[in-house]
Design a protein around this motif. Structure first.
Motif, PDB file in Angstrom:
ATOM      1  N   SER A   4       0.850  -0.976   0.094  1.00 24.22           N
ATOM      2  CA  SER A   4      -0.162  -0.120  -0.016  1.00 24.22           C
ATOM      3  C   SER A   4       0.902   1.360  -0.017  1.00 24.22           C
ATOM      4  CB  SER A   4      -1.114  -0.103   1.388  1.00 24.22           C
ATOM      5  OG  SER A   4      -1.803  -1.027   1.093  1.00 24.22           O
ATOM      6  N   ILE A   5       1.744   1.102   0.712  1.00 24.96           N
ATOM      7  CA  ILE A   5       2.949   2.437   0.688  1.00 24.96           C
ATOM      8  C   ILE A   5       3.473   2.515  -0.564  1.00 24.96           C
ATOM      9  CG2 ILE A   5       5.142   3.284   1.632  1.00 24.96           C
ATOM     10  CD1 ILE A   5       4.008   1.812   4.341  1.00 24.96           C
ATOM     11  N   ARG A   6       3.873   1.565  -1.204  1.00 28.43           N
ATOM     12  CA  ARG A   6       4.268   1.663  -2.473  1.00 28.43           C
ATOM     13  C   ARG A   6       3.579   2.135  -3.531  1.00 28.43           C
ATOM     14  NH1 ARG A   6       9.474  -0.937  -2.929  1.00 28.43           N
ATOM     15  NH2 ARG A   6       9.929  -2.510  -1.442  1.00 28.43           N
ATOM     16  N   GLU A   7       2.244   1.629  -3.361  1.00 28.16           N
ATOM     17  CA  GLU A   7       1.239   2.097  -4.488  1.00 28.16           C
ATOM     18  C   GLU A   7       0.713   3.736  -4.027  1.00 28.16           C
ATOM     19  OE1 GLU A   7      -1.333  -1.010  -4.410  1.00 28.16           O
ATOM     20  OE2 GLU A   7      -0.303  -2.212  -5.356  1.00 28.16           O
ATOM     21  N   ALA A   8       0.899   4.187  -3.058  1.00 24.50           N
ATOM     22  CA  ALA A   8       0.490   5.425  -2.458  1.00 24.50           C
ATOM     23  C   ALA A   8       1.064   6.737  -3.306  1.00 24.50           C
ATOM     24  CB  ALA A   8       0.381   5.489  -1.196  1.00 24.50           C
ATOM     25  N   ARG A   9       0.278   7.714  -3.609  1.00 22.52           N
ATOM     26  CA  ARG A   9       0.716   8.988  -4.113  1.00 22.52           C
ATOM     27  C   ARG A   9       1.491   9.686  -2.765  1.00 22.52           C
ATOM     28  NH1 ARG A   9      -4.364  11.958  -6.214  1.00 22.52           N
ATOM     29  NH2 ARG A   9      -2.745  13.555  -6.749  1.00 22.52           N
ATOM     30  N   PHE A  10       1.028   9.602  -1.686  1.00 23.37           N
ATOM     31  CA  PHE A  10       1.731  10.232  -0.326  1.00 23.37           C
ATOM     32  C   PHE A  10       1.442   9.467   0.791  1.00 23.37           C
ATOM     33  CE2 PHE A  10      -2.131  12.365  -1.336  1.00 23.37           C
ATOM     34  CZ  PHE A  10      -2.838  12.313   0.340  1.00 23.37           C
ATOM     35  N   VAL A  11       1.991   9.556   2.026  1.00 22.17           N
ATOM     36  CA  VAL A  11       1.570   8.580   3.110  1.00 22.17           C
ATOM     37  C   VAL A  11       1.567   9.724   4.347  1.00 22.17           C
ATOM     38  CG1 VAL A  11       2.545   7.072   4.711  1.00 22.17           C
ATOM     39  CG2 VAL A  11       2.964   6.617   2.332  1.00 22.17           C
ATOM     40  N   ILE A  12       0.301   9.479   4.989  1.00 19.41           N
ATOM     41  CA  ILE A  12       0.079  10.215   6.159  1.00 19.41           C
ATOM     42  C   ILE A  12       0.509   9.459   7.339  1.00 19.41           C
ATOM     43  CG2 ILE A  12      -1.720  11.235   7.937  1.00 19.41           C
ATOM     44  CD1 ILE A  12      -3.528  11.773   5.182  1.00 19.41           C
ATOM     45  N   ALA A  13       1.329   9.693   8.204  1.00 17.86           N
ATOM     46  CA  ALA A  13       1.940   8.960   9.237  1.00 17.86           C
ATOM     47  C   ALA A  13       1.305   9.717  10.676  1.00 17.86           C
ATOM     48  CB  ALA A  13       3.358   8.846   9.307  1.00 17.86           C
ATOM     49  N   ASP A  14       0.662   8.899  11.465  1.00 16.14           N
ATOM     50  CA  ASP A  14       0.115   9.781  12.834  1.00 16.14           C
ATOM     51  C   ASP A  14       0.799   9.023  13.630  1.00 16.14           C
ATOM     52  OD1 ASP A  14      -1.918  11.577  14.097  1.00 16.14           O
ATOM     53  OD2 ASP A  14      -2.258   9.568  15.315  1.00 16.14           O
ATOM     54  N   PHE A  15       1.482  10.006  14.530  1.00 15.92           N
ATOM     55  CA  PHE A  15       2.523   9.245  15.608  1.00 15.92           C
ATOM     56  C   PHE A  15       1.820   9.596  17.152  1.00 15.92           C
ATOM     57  CE2 PHE A  15       5.317   9.959  12.180  1.00 15.92           C
ATOM     58  CZ  PHE A  15       6.298   9.031  12.300  1.00 15.92           C
ATOM     59  N   THR A  16       0.445   9.793  17.122  1.00 14.04           N
ATOM     60  CA  THR A  16      -0.236   9.967  18.056  1.00 14.04           C
ATOM     61  C   THR A  16      -0.135   8.470  18.936  1.00 14.04           C
ATOM     62  OG1 THR A  16      -1.567  11.378  17.277  1.00 14.04           O
ATOM     63  CG2 THR A  16      -2.520  10.339  19.110  1.00 14.04           C
ATOM     64  N   PHE A  17      -0.250   8.339  19.896  1.00 14.12           N
ATOM     65  CA  PHE A  17       0.117   7.147  21.036  1.00 14.12           C
ATOM     66  C   PHE A  17       1.408   6.311  20.783  1.00 14.12           C
ATOM     67  CE2 PHE A  17      -4.636   7.507  20.308  1.00 14.12           C
ATOM     68  CZ  PHE A  17      -5.035   7.744  21.607  1.00 14.12           C
ATOM     69  N   ASN A  18       2.486   7.008  19.996  1.00 11.57           N
ATOM     70  CA  ASN A  18       3.589   6.627  19.877  1.00 11.57           C
ATOM     71  C   ASN A  18       3.567   5.266  19.341  1.00 11.57           C
ATOM     72  OD1 ASN A  18       6.230   7.020  20.215  1.00 11.57           O
ATOM     73  ND2 ASN A  18       6.588   6.436  22.097  1.00 11.57           N
ATOM     74  N   ASN A  19       2.797   4.882  18.356  1.00 12.19           N
ATOM     75  CA  ASN A  19       2.866   3.415  17.666  1.00 12.19           C
ATOM     76  C   ASN A  19       4.076   3.155  17.147  1.00 12.19           C
ATOM     77  OD1 ASN A  19       2.312   1.355  16.038  1.00 12.19           O
ATOM     78  ND2 ASN A  19       0.531   1.967  15.442  1.00 12.19           N
ATOM     79  N   CYS A  20       4.956   2.224  17.555  1.00  8.92           N
ATOM     80  CA  CYS A  20       6.122   1.595  17.155  1.00  8.92           C
ATOM     81  C   CYS A  20       6.019   1.608  15.794  1.00  8.92           C
ATOM     82  CB  CYS A  20       6.684   0.731  17.740  1.00  8.92           C
ATOM     83  SG  CYS A  20       7.007   1.104  19.474  1.00  8.92           S
ATOM     84  N   GLY A  21       5.042   1.210  15.036  1.00 12.61           N
ATOM     85  CA  GLY A  21       5.014   0.390  13.528  1.00 12.61           C
ATOM     86  C   GLY A  21       5.014   1.862  12.801  1.00 12.61           C
ATOM     87  N   VAL A  22       4.524   2.943  13.195  1.00  8.00           N
ATOM     88  CA  VAL A  22       4.424   4.295  12.245  1.00  8.00           C
ATOM     89  C   VAL A  22       5.718   4.677  12.054  1.00  8.00           C
ATOM     90  CG1 VAL A  22       4.325   5.830  13.935  1.00  8.00           C
ATOM     91  CG2 VAL A  22       3.182   6.300  11.812  1.00  8.00           C
ATOM     92  N   TYR A  23       6.769   4.286  12.843  1.00  9.48           N
ATOM     93  CA  TYR A  23       8.096   5.002  12.752  1.00  9.48           C
ATOM     94  C   TYR A  23       8.654   4.065  11.784  1.00  9.48           C
ATOM     95  CZ  TYR A  23       8.058   6.983  17.003  1.00  9.48           C
ATOM     96  OH  TYR A  23       7.912   8.203  18.250  1.00  9.48           O
TER      97      TYR A  23
END
Length: 79
Positions: A4-23
């Protein structure tokens, strides 16, 4: 997620709650040249990991704030 990231035009990454996967996901997207919009709820901004605090974040308080700020940021991207 990677596909999904590869196919996306851009990515929104929300760091609320310090989710380790988002890093990882935000770093991967940046690494393959995607525009990444970093967001965080204002109550969580002090919980960011030290090595990403210098990145420009959209700081939001309510979902309506986030929507408005994202509309402006996405409109400014060169896609």
């Amino acid at each position: 997620i990677i596909r999904s990231i590869r196919e996306a035009r851009f990515v929104i990454a929300d760091f609320t709650f310090n989710n380790c996967g988002v890093y990882f996901e935000a770093g991967f997207a940046r690494g393959i040249g995607k525009n990444v919009i970093h967001t965080i709820h204002s109550k969580h901004k002090d919980k960011l990991h030290f090595d990403v605090k210098q990145i420009n974040y959209i700081e939001w308080g309510t979902p309506a704030d986030l929507e408005s700020l994202l509309i402006n940021r996405i409109g400014a991207l060169e896609l």
